[in-house]
Design an enzyme around this catalytic site. Structure first.
Site, mmCIF file in Angstrom:
data_model
loop_
_atom_site.group_PDB
_atom_site.id
_atom_site.type_symbol
_atom_site.label_atom_id
_atom_site.label_comp_id
_atom_site.label_asym_id
_atom_site.label_seq_id
_atom_site.Cartn_x
_atom_site.Cartn_y
_atom_site.Cartn_z
ATOM 1 C CE1 TYR A 168 -3.531 3.022 0.421
ATOM 2 C CE2 TYR A 168 -2.034 3.133 2.084
ATOM 3 C CZ TYR A 168 -3.053 3.908 1.594
ATOM 4 O OH TYR A 168 -3.708 5.290 1.397
ATOM 5 N NE ARG A 212 1.788 13.924 10.951
ATOM 6 C CZ ARG A 212 1.559 14.385 9.306
ATOM 7 N NH1 ARG A 212 2.928 14.721 9.791
ATOM 8 N NH2 ARG A 212 0.895 14.125 9.104
ATOM 9 N NE ARG A 225 -8.331 8.657 6.022
ATOM 10 C CZ ARG A 225 -7.918 10.433 5.790
ATOM 11 N NH1 ARG A 225 -7.440 10.187 4.128
ATOM 12 N NH2 ARG A 225 -7.719 11.893 6.442
ATOM 13 C CG PHE A 285 12.692 18.915 -3.709
ATOM 14 C CD1 PHE A 285 12.100 19.915 -3.103
ATOM 15 C CD2 PHE A 285 12.469 17.240 -3.931
ATOM 16 C CE1 PHE A 285 10.596 18.879 -4.001
ATOM 17 C CE2 PHE A 285 11.520 16.998 -4.537
ATOM 18 C CZ PHE A 285 10.307 17.597 -4.077
#
Length: 413
Positions: A168, A212, A225, A285
């Site tokens: 997933y 989290r 969920r 980044f």
């Protein structure tokens, strides 16, 4: 008042916070004039302030491609996340989303707040997408197709095993890592990274978010969920939602620590990926979110507040990471410091303590062997001397203001 209290407690945060504030204001002033690009960058700032800041590390061409990539996947994620959409409607949309990005007329109303605006006015994103170079378009289409299919698969499938969990997370985040590597390669600035390393970059971030966001996800209306794998949580409770109840606090924290320990598996791959990057802007980044991820895991570990509310890094530390991450030495230093912080919280009686310590010691060994730890100043662990100096200066300033006001009052009288 809360910000002032945080600065007094962490005075080293003040300068990075000011720089971050100025950078955020600068971004708001640099919104492109074209309506579709203006919409995209404005929306990016609204749906993810942190990403909007991090993306500024990139040059214009690559920044535009990554902006659109992010918004396309955020829109796809909005469809997946909306639990009010019937499965028979949601699955076909997810499977066909890679075609919709070529259609300037397509939109689908779902989500809430800014996400609803993104979906209602998705034509702006499609218009911008069609202006990207062909290499960027092909990479975005490929990842969108694969991610949509993976999301559709898990609409009808529970996350039962750890292998399901990894699969997933691959679909919703590992593919983001693969897509970004493709965009970096298409820009001509980087070699194409191995899929396994790119996948780990995404999984480390996604697993951190899933840990989290437990409470937000389990309390989702009209339907929870549930992304924590049954193979892990069933060792501690009968139902996943039982973790949030106070009477299960001990078991909940043990389960949480098990989840964090699973996420730590990806640290070495992430460090290897970042060490192979050549372009400084792309490096920053990539590195900033990874450091924030290990920092978040350090905060969440052994912390029952994950089941009570929101646990996240303070803004000052986030600002420090954005401001202070420039080289691989900074990454090694941050990973070392934050793994030390997490290690200090490990209770030897925890069922997974030995596994947790082994994974932390492995990344600490990698950081030490880099030879970089003595060449950098830690921006994670603060100096007590600097703290005392700041308080002294602050006290002098406050006394000077009080003295000036008293002098002015006496003069008036």
């Amino acid at each position: 008042m809360g910000t002032l209290r945080a600065i007094l407690k962490h005075p080293d945060d003040l300068y990075p916070l000011l720089k971050l504030k100025l950078a955020a204001r600068s971004i708001e002033k640099q919104i492109p004039p074209q309506p579709h690009w203006g919409f995209c960058y404005t929306m990016l700032h609204k749906v993810s302030r942190s990403f909007a800041l991090v993306i500024q590390q990139l040059g214009t061409e690559l920044r535009d491609a990554v902006c659109i990539f992010y918004l396309v996947l955020r829109a796809l994620d909005t469809v997946e996340d909306d639990t009010s959409i019937a499965t028979e409607i949601k699955v076909p949309i997810l499977n066909a989303f890679h075609r919709h990005i070529y259609d300037k007329e397509w939109h689908f109303s779902c989500g809430t707040k800014d996400y609803k605006v993104l979906m209602d006015e998705f034509h702006h994103v499609s218009t911008a997408f069609l202006e990207l170079g062909k290499g960027y378009q092909e990479a975005i289409e490929d990842i969108t197709q694969r991610m949509g299919a993976g999301m559709a698969k898990f609409i009808c499938k529970e996350v039962e095993t750890v292998d399901d969990y990894d699969e997933y997370c691959h679909y919703v985040a590992g593919l983001v890592g693969l897509g970004l590597s493709k965009l970096f390669h298409a820009s001509g600035k980087e070699d194409l990274q191995p899929d396994s390393l790119s996948n780990s970059m995404g999984l480390f971030l996604q697993k951190t978010n899933i840990i989290r966001d437990y409470l937000e996800d389990i309390n989702e209306i009209p339907k929870s969920r549930m992304f924590w794998p049954r193979e892990i949580w069933s060792k501690y409770v009968d139902k996943l939602e039982d973790l949030k109840y106070e009477e299960n606090s001990v078991k909940a924290v043990q389960c949480l620590n098990d989840m964090v320990t699973n996420a730590l598996l990806h640290m070495d791959d992430c460090v290897k990926y970042m060490s192979d990057l050549r372009d400084p802007a792309i490096f920053r980044f990539c590195a900033i979110p990874q450091i924030m991820a290990i920092g978040t895991l350090a905060l969440c570990y052994n912390n029952v507040e994950v089941f009570r509310g929101v646990v996240k890094m303070r803004r000052g530390l986030t600002a420090k990471i954005i401001n202070g991450t420039k080289t691989m030495a900074d990454v090694y230093g941050a990973f070392y410091d934050l793994s030390c912080m997490l290690k200090s919280k490990v209770d030897k009686s925890d069922p997974n303590a030995s596994k947790t310590l082994s994974r932390l010691e492995a990344i600490q060994k990698t950081c030490r062997e880099s030879g970089s730890l003595t060449k950098r100043k830690s921006y994670i662990l603060e100096s007590k001397k600097q703290h005392n100096l700041f308080l002294t200066v602050l006290l002098i300033v406050v006394l000077a203001i009080i003295f000036a006001r008293l002098t002015a009052t006496n003069s008036t009288n």
